[in-house]
Design a protein around this motif. Structure first.
Motif, PDB file in Angstrom:
ATOM      1  N   ASP A 134       0.953  -0.955  -0.285  1.00 13.28           N
ATOM      2  CA  ASP A 134      -0.276   0.094  -0.215  1.00 13.28           C
ATOM      3  C   ASP A 134       0.711   1.049  -0.038  1.00 13.28           C
ATOM      4  O   ASP A 134       1.544   1.074   0.684  1.00 13.28           O
ATOM      5  CB  ASP A 134      -1.040   0.061   1.311  1.00 13.28           C
ATOM      6  CG  ASP A 134      -1.813  -0.654   1.697  1.00 13.28           C
ATOM      7  OD1 ASP A 134      -2.775  -1.505   0.561  1.00 13.28           O
ATOM      8  OD2 ASP A 134      -1.619  -2.028   2.350  1.00 13.28           O
ATOM      9  N   LEU A 135       0.741   2.194  -1.080  1.00  9.21           N
ATOM     10  CA  LEU A 135       1.565   3.367  -0.845  1.00  9.21           C
ATOM     11  C   LEU A 135       0.798   4.143  -0.502  1.00  9.21           C
ATOM     12  O   LEU A 135       0.461   4.821  -0.555  1.00  9.21           O
ATOM     13  CB  LEU A 135       1.660   4.042  -2.599  1.00  9.21           C
ATOM     14  CG  LEU A 135       2.026   2.960  -3.075  1.00  9.21           C
ATOM     15  CD1 LEU A 135       1.839   3.313  -4.948  1.00  9.21           C
ATOM     16  CD2 LEU A 135       3.368   2.197  -2.831  1.00  9.21           C
ATOM     17  N   ALA A 136       1.359   4.282   1.323  1.00  9.66           N
ATOM     18  CA  ALA A 136       0.525   5.822   2.176  1.00  9.66           C
ATOM     19  C   ALA A 136       1.685   6.011   2.823  1.00  9.66           C
ATOM     20  O   ALA A 136       2.977   4.970   3.022  1.00  9.66           O
ATOM     21  CB  ALA A 136      -0.047   4.935   3.217  1.00  9.66           C
ATOM     22  N   ASP A 137       2.130   7.459   2.615  1.00  9.92           N
ATOM     23  CA  ASP A 137       2.914   8.209   2.956  1.00  9.92           C
ATOM     24  C   ASP A 137       4.202   7.764   2.132  1.00  9.92           C
ATOM     25  O   ASP A 137       5.087   8.073   2.285  1.00  9.92           O
ATOM     26  CB  ASP A 137       3.180   8.461   4.301  1.00  9.92           C
ATOM     27  CG  ASP A 137       3.812   9.369   5.319  1.00  9.92           C
ATOM     28  OD1 ASP A 137       4.084  10.435   4.741  1.00  9.92           O
ATOM     29  OD2 ASP A 137       4.243   9.610   6.195  1.00  9.92           O
ATOM     30  N   VAL A 138       4.289   8.160   0.715  1.00 12.05           N
ATOM     31  CA  VAL A 138       5.767   8.214   0.720  1.00 12.05           C
ATOM     32  C   VAL A 138       5.947   9.096   0.042  1.00 12.05           C
ATOM     33  O   VAL A 138       5.114  10.061  -0.643  1.00 12.05           O
ATOM     34  CB  VAL A 138       4.776   7.513  -0.821  1.00 12.05           C
ATOM     35  CG1 VAL A 138       5.937   7.167  -2.046  1.00 12.05           C
ATOM     36  CG2 VAL A 138       4.329   5.416  -0.861  1.00 12.05           C
ATOM     37  N   GLN A 139       7.169   9.317   0.216  1.00 11.98           N
ATOM     38  CA  GLN A 139       7.717  10.346  -0.472  1.00 11.98           C
ATOM     39  C   GLN A 139       8.533   9.950  -1.799  1.00 11.98           C
ATOM     40  O   GLN A 139       8.080  11.028  -2.486  1.00 11.98           O
ATOM     41  CB  GLN A 139       9.302  10.630   0.374  1.00 11.98           C
ATOM     42  CG  GLN A 139      10.040  12.250  -0.267  1.00 11.98           C
ATOM     43  CD  GLN A 139      11.187  11.716   0.911  1.00 11.98           C
ATOM     44  OE1 GLN A 139      11.326  12.412   2.003  1.00 11.98           O
ATOM     45  NE2 GLN A 139      12.726  11.767  -0.141  1.00 11.98           N
ATOM     46  N   GLN A 140       8.895   9.378  -2.778  1.00  8.47           N
ATOM     47  CA  GLN A 140       9.496   8.544  -3.386  1.00  8.47           C
ATOM     48  C   GLN A 140       9.563   7.198  -3.397  1.00  8.47           C
ATOM     49  O   GLN A 140       9.932   7.424  -2.860  1.00  8.47           O
ATOM     50  CB  GLN A 140      10.484   9.793  -3.637  1.00  8.47           C
ATOM     51  CG  GLN A 140      11.733   9.266  -3.688  1.00  8.47           C
ATOM     52  CD  GLN A 140      12.565  10.031  -4.366  1.00  8.47           C
ATOM     53  OE1 GLN A 140      12.860  11.440  -4.674  1.00  8.47           O
ATOM     54  NE2 GLN A 140      14.030   9.660  -4.536  1.00  8.47           N
ATOM     55  N   ILE A 141       9.818   6.908  -5.342  1.00  5.91           N
ATOM     56  CA  ILE A 141       9.695   5.819  -5.641  1.00  5.91           C
ATOM     57  C   ILE A 141      10.505   5.819  -6.979  1.00  5.91           C
ATOM     58  O   ILE A 141      10.185   6.907  -7.182  1.00  5.91           O
ATOM     59  CB  ILE A 141       8.245   5.705  -5.858  1.00  5.91           C
ATOM     60  CG1 ILE A 141       7.039   5.038  -5.254  1.00  5.91           C
ATOM     61  CG2 ILE A 141       8.745   3.949  -6.621  1.00  5.91           C
ATOM     62  CD1 ILE A 141       5.836   4.287  -5.821  1.00  5.91           C
ATOM     63  N   GLU A 142      12.005   5.175  -6.114  1.00  7.44           N
ATOM     64  CA  GLU A 142      13.199   5.445  -8.233  1.00  7.44           C
ATOM     65  C   GLU A 142      12.455   3.906  -8.288  1.00  7.44           C
ATOM     66  O   GLU A 142      12.634   3.112  -7.627  1.00  7.44           O
ATOM     67  CB  GLU A 142      14.240   5.773  -7.570  1.00  7.44           C
ATOM     68  CG  GLU A 142      14.348   6.588  -6.390  1.00  7.44           C
ATOM     69  CD  GLU A 142      15.816   6.287  -5.570  1.00  7.44           C
ATOM     70  OE1 GLU A 142      16.727   5.738  -6.020  1.00  7.44           O
ATOM     71  OE2 GLU A 142      16.165   7.326  -4.270  1.00  7.44           O
ATOM     72  N   VAL A 143      12.452   4.045 -10.143  1.00  4.43           N
ATOM     73  CA  VAL A 143      12.412   2.624 -10.105  1.00  4.43           C
ATOM     74  C   VAL A 143      14.120   2.959 -11.295  1.00  4.43           C
ATOM     75  O   VAL A 143      14.454   3.760 -11.690  1.00  4.43           O
ATOM     76  CB  VAL A 143      11.552   2.634 -12.010  1.00  4.43           C
ATOM     77  CG1 VAL A 143      12.116   1.099 -11.898  1.00  4.43           C
ATOM     78  CG2 VAL A 143      10.541   2.204 -10.725  1.00  4.43           C
TER      79      VAL A 143
END
Length: 837
Positions: A134-143
């Motif tokens: 679950d994507l809650a309170d995410v600052q960032q995603i790096e792929v």
């Protein structure tokens, strides 16, 4: 430390629109310093904070604000905004698959490690089921595209998805958000950040989602209603403490409880054999039995169900599934000097996946056998009585693991370096008990031909099969690694890294199979419809595999290359890297005590990164070749819903990626990302699919492997890799509309994603393909000028372009084509409101 301000491809205006009041002011000041250009993107792809444009890795980044704007709630949606990522759905989270650049472990059962790494707050997740996070309170995603084995370990041959959640700060702030959608999703999400003292801060986040199923179920009312719904509660907490000016600790914990009808298996084409009738006509080998079964005896209704990918009819099981994930970590940082930092990450996690899919995908049941039935495996009830013991029908996977990573990081004028060690102790158990009835006289997979036009009678023979399985798997991993970047000149860098890994793997199998043939009348006397117990007490169990086995493997991952700044904000790089996935230990009841060979991936890449016109335009591109050996995969056994695991040959992949972002004006940002993949399977033989000899499919079914004079095997070398589109694209337009005299401004986002044709099965079955499709999502909203509130409305897949997330053939169990669909395969709309404080 560098401060991350706006992460997604420079979409600073949208980030500003969704920030808290304090964050909004800080972002405005930062933008002023950057002359209204695109924001700097800070990543930790090399386990230290750096400007993404200076990192010699192909990276796409997605901010938490962008995830909110796209109305995403879990990681499965990442493929719609990062085209190099592809997601393949399974009947449960543990059977899902991510691939990057066409490389992924297609694991439907336990014992196979993922080929794409998922790292959350520095902790590498070990089980594919945890990827549906679950994507809650995410600052960032790096792929991170391409093998990342040097710094991120063995399970990143395709790449890595690096998720960073927001850290606590010294500002008291928070938000609460609520949403509703046309497909009856109700969402509540909130975050609160509070300082506890001058040196201690805490942050808590929670999300609750309740969504009705989107696949209409025409089975019995007690089946649980429509399928594909979800009820989720997830919680995360962080405590940050500065113990001294040089010592910081971050304690993190999270918990997720998800009840779901994750991805129901839906019959899309019944048991039809093509081209074997008079004049090359098609023949329904069950005489319409599948349509009659799905329609509860009404073949017209049954055909309506088959023709609609969002309709099905199942019996008592299939939507009562649950997975629970929880864990915690301690991240300690000690500044040994101005140039050297010691960092320790200690973590423990548990994951449980409890699911009961309806294995035949029909309303047929132990006390409902008199209607016309297809050649199908029928789930008979809740309990098997066998040899004096009771076996409750279940399929449950439990895993737990402990992780310790320790590393030293150094930053100097002439070079940067990292050295460290890693340990993981992983354990997994699999319980699988499945009572089945199989209509023997209707099932060509059992070798007795087709009963065209037939229906079940009391004298028909059934195969009674009661499988019991209690297996386990364990891996202990040890690794040492080092990485260095040498600044040869102000413009020229050389870099290199190496990682030694050792894995000790063991497994324990205890499989049993009660198997016999009875008439319908005999079966009826064995099944108690009140207690739902199937009596096989007089049958002798035949062990499929019992015993223990172990193996050990050592291997080396590496990378080396160089980068050169050819002009201000314009650079090129080249790299050679290797990643590896260790030996697999398959533990399904169709497997034995053997292991699969490790998978290796060698990557050769050149790239270009640039920021032009005063940071108004960002253009990055990469071209690469990937050589993958001994791909590990799961595949269906022909005619069944059972899977086997294998080394599925090799992959030869060539491709390129391009990312463009443009701040057209201060109020409009445009972006596009394109991925091209020429991914081919090599050195793999596969069983022919059931009517391949009468189809026009290439490759041809030409190999007589069993020597009976009839071709039964094909060479699929040169065929497309599974679930890998040749072309993928994402394009978006983000805009901000300031107002005069109103307390709010407007904002919006239009996102288009495109996936080319994909093949879902290794045997290249021409009915298990998804044609190219494109999806358009839109969001429009308003935001308070002081950042106190936001209101948005959105539409997903607004042109209602249907597509499937997986497809396979289970001729003897469910149908000639069986599909899984996702929520996004139909249009839906919604609204959300968010209050910041």
């Amino acid at each position: 430390m560098l401060k991350v301000k706006s992460i997604f491809a420079g979409s600073s205006l949208i980030a500003l629109a969704l920030a808290s009041p304090a964050q909004a002011q800080e972002s405005q000041e930062a933008d002023a310093q950057q002359s209204d250009g695109l924001n700097i993107i800070v990543v930790t792809a090399q386990k230290r904070e750096e400007n993404a444009q200076e990192v010699p890795i192909s990276i796409s980044t997605i901010s938490g604000e962008t995830l909110d704007n796209n109305q995403f709630s879990d990681l499965r949606a990442i493929g719609t905004i990062s085209p190099s990522v592809n997601f393949q759905s399974g009947f449960t989270p543990g059977a899902t698959n991510f691939n990057i650049r066409g490389v992924g472990s297609y694991a439907f059962t336990g014992g196979i490690q993922p080929s794409v790494g998922l790292i959350v707050d520095g902790v590498p997740y070990a089980r594919a089921g945890e990827f549906v996070t679950d994507l809650a309170d995410v600052q960032q995603i790096e792929v991170l595209r391409g093998p990342q084995g040097t710094l991120f370990g063995r399970n990143s041959t395709g790449g890595a998805i690096n998720i960073t959640r927001n850290r606590p700060t010294n500002i008291f702030e928070g938000n609460i958000e609520a949403g509703i959608s046309s497909d009856e999703e109700y969402l509540v999400r909130g975050v609160i950040n509070t300082p506890l003292s001058e040196n201690v801060q805490a942050r808590f986040g929670a999300v609750y989602i309740d969504r009705k199923g989107f696949v209409e179920n025409f089975g019995p009312a007690f089946s649980g209603g429509d399928l594909g719904g979800i009820e989720t509660f997830a919680f995360s907490g962080k405590l940050n403490a500065d113990l001294s000016p040089s010592v910081n600790i971050l304690i993190s914990a999270d918990y997720s409880n998800r009840t779901h009808g994750y991805s129901p298996q839906i019959a899309a084409i019944g048991e039809v054999l093509r081209g074997i009738g008079p004049g090359g006509s098609d023949i329904d080998v069950t005489g319409g039995a599948r349509t009659a079964a799905l329609g509860g005896g009404d073949p017209v209704l049954g055909q309506t169900i088959i023709d609609d990918p969002l309709k099905t009819a199942i019996s008592t099981l299939g939507d009562d599934n649950k997975n629970i994930a929880w864990g915690g970590s301690l991240d300690a940082t000690i500044d040994l000097s101005d140039e050297i930092v010691l960092r320790s990450i200690t973590a423990y996690r548990e994951f449980s996946d409890d699911n009961n899919p309806d294995v035949d995908g029909s309303p047929a049941d132990g006390d409902n056998l008199v209607m016309p039935i297809v050649s199908v495996a029928i789930s008979t009830g809740a309990t098997i009585l066998a040899n004096g013991g009771q076996y409750t029908q279940a399929r449950k996977v439990d895993s737990d693991y402990f992780i310790q990573e320790l590393r030293l990081e150094g930053t100097h004028d002439s070079f940067d370096w990292t050295v460290g060690g890693f340990y993981q102790d992983f354990n997994e158990s699999l319980l699988n008990t499945t009572p089945l009835l199989i209509i023997d006289s209707f099932n060509p997979a059992f070798g007795n031909g087709a009963n065209v036009g037939g229906t079940a009678t009391p004298n028909d023979e059934y195969v009674l099969s009661a499988n019991t399985q209690s297996n386990s798997y364990a891996v202990q991993t040890y690794a040492l690694f080092g990485d260095v970047t040498v600044h040869v000149t102000d413009k020229f860098d050389l870099f290199g890294g190496i990682r030694w890994t050792k894995e000790d793997i063991s497994k324990n199998l205890n499989n049993g199979n009660f198997f016999s043939i009875f008439t319908f009348a005999e079966i009826a006397s064995r099944f108690d419809s009140t207690t739902r117990i199937l009596n096989t007490d007089d049958l002798t169990a035949g062990p499929l595999a019992v015993g223990t086995a172990s193996t050990s493997e050592e291997f080396v991952s590496y990378r080396f290359g160089g980068s050169y700044e050819i002009a201000n904000d314009v650079s090129v790089y080249g790299t050679i890297s290797r990643g590896q996935v260790g030996p697999a230990a398959p533990i399904s009841y169709t497997d034995n005590l053997s292991f699969l060979s490790p998978t290796t991936a060698d990557n050769y890449e050149i790239g270009f990164k640039s920021e032009l016109f005063g940071r108004r335009l960002r253009l990055n591109a990469a071209a690469f070749m990937l050589d993958v050996k001994n791909l590990q995969a799961s595949a269906l056994i022909p005619g069944t819903v059972n899977t086997t695991t294998l080394n599925a040959g090799d992959l030869n992949i060539a491709g390129f990626e391009m990312d463009i972002t443009a701040a057209v004006t201060n109020n409009i940002t445009l972006g596009t990302s394109v991925t091209y993949l020429d991914a081919k399977i090599e050195n793999l033989l596969q069983s022919c699919f059931i009517d391949q000899r009468t189809s026009n499919t290439i490759p041809r079914c030409t190999i007589d492997a069993n020597g009976d004079g009839t071709p039964d095997t094909q060479d699929v070398s040169g065929s497309p890799a599974t679930n890998t589109p040749e072309w993928s694209l994402n394009a978006y337009a983000a805009f901000n509309i300031p107002t005069q005299g109103l307390p709010f401004d407007f904002f919006g986002l239009v996102n288009y994603s495109y996936k080319d044709d994909v093949q879902f099965t290794l045997n290249q079955d021409d009915l298990q393909r998804q044609n190219a499709y494109g999806l358009v999502d839109v969001t429009f909203g308003l935001k308070d000028k002081d950042g106190r509130y936001e209101v948005s409305v959105y539409g997903k897949n607004i042109f209602d372009n249907a597509y499937v997330a997986d497809s396979f053939e289970a001729f003897g169990a469910m149908g000639r084509r069986v599909i899984r669909v996702s929520r996004n395969s139909q249009a839906y709309y919604g609204a959300r409101v968010k209050f910041n404080f």
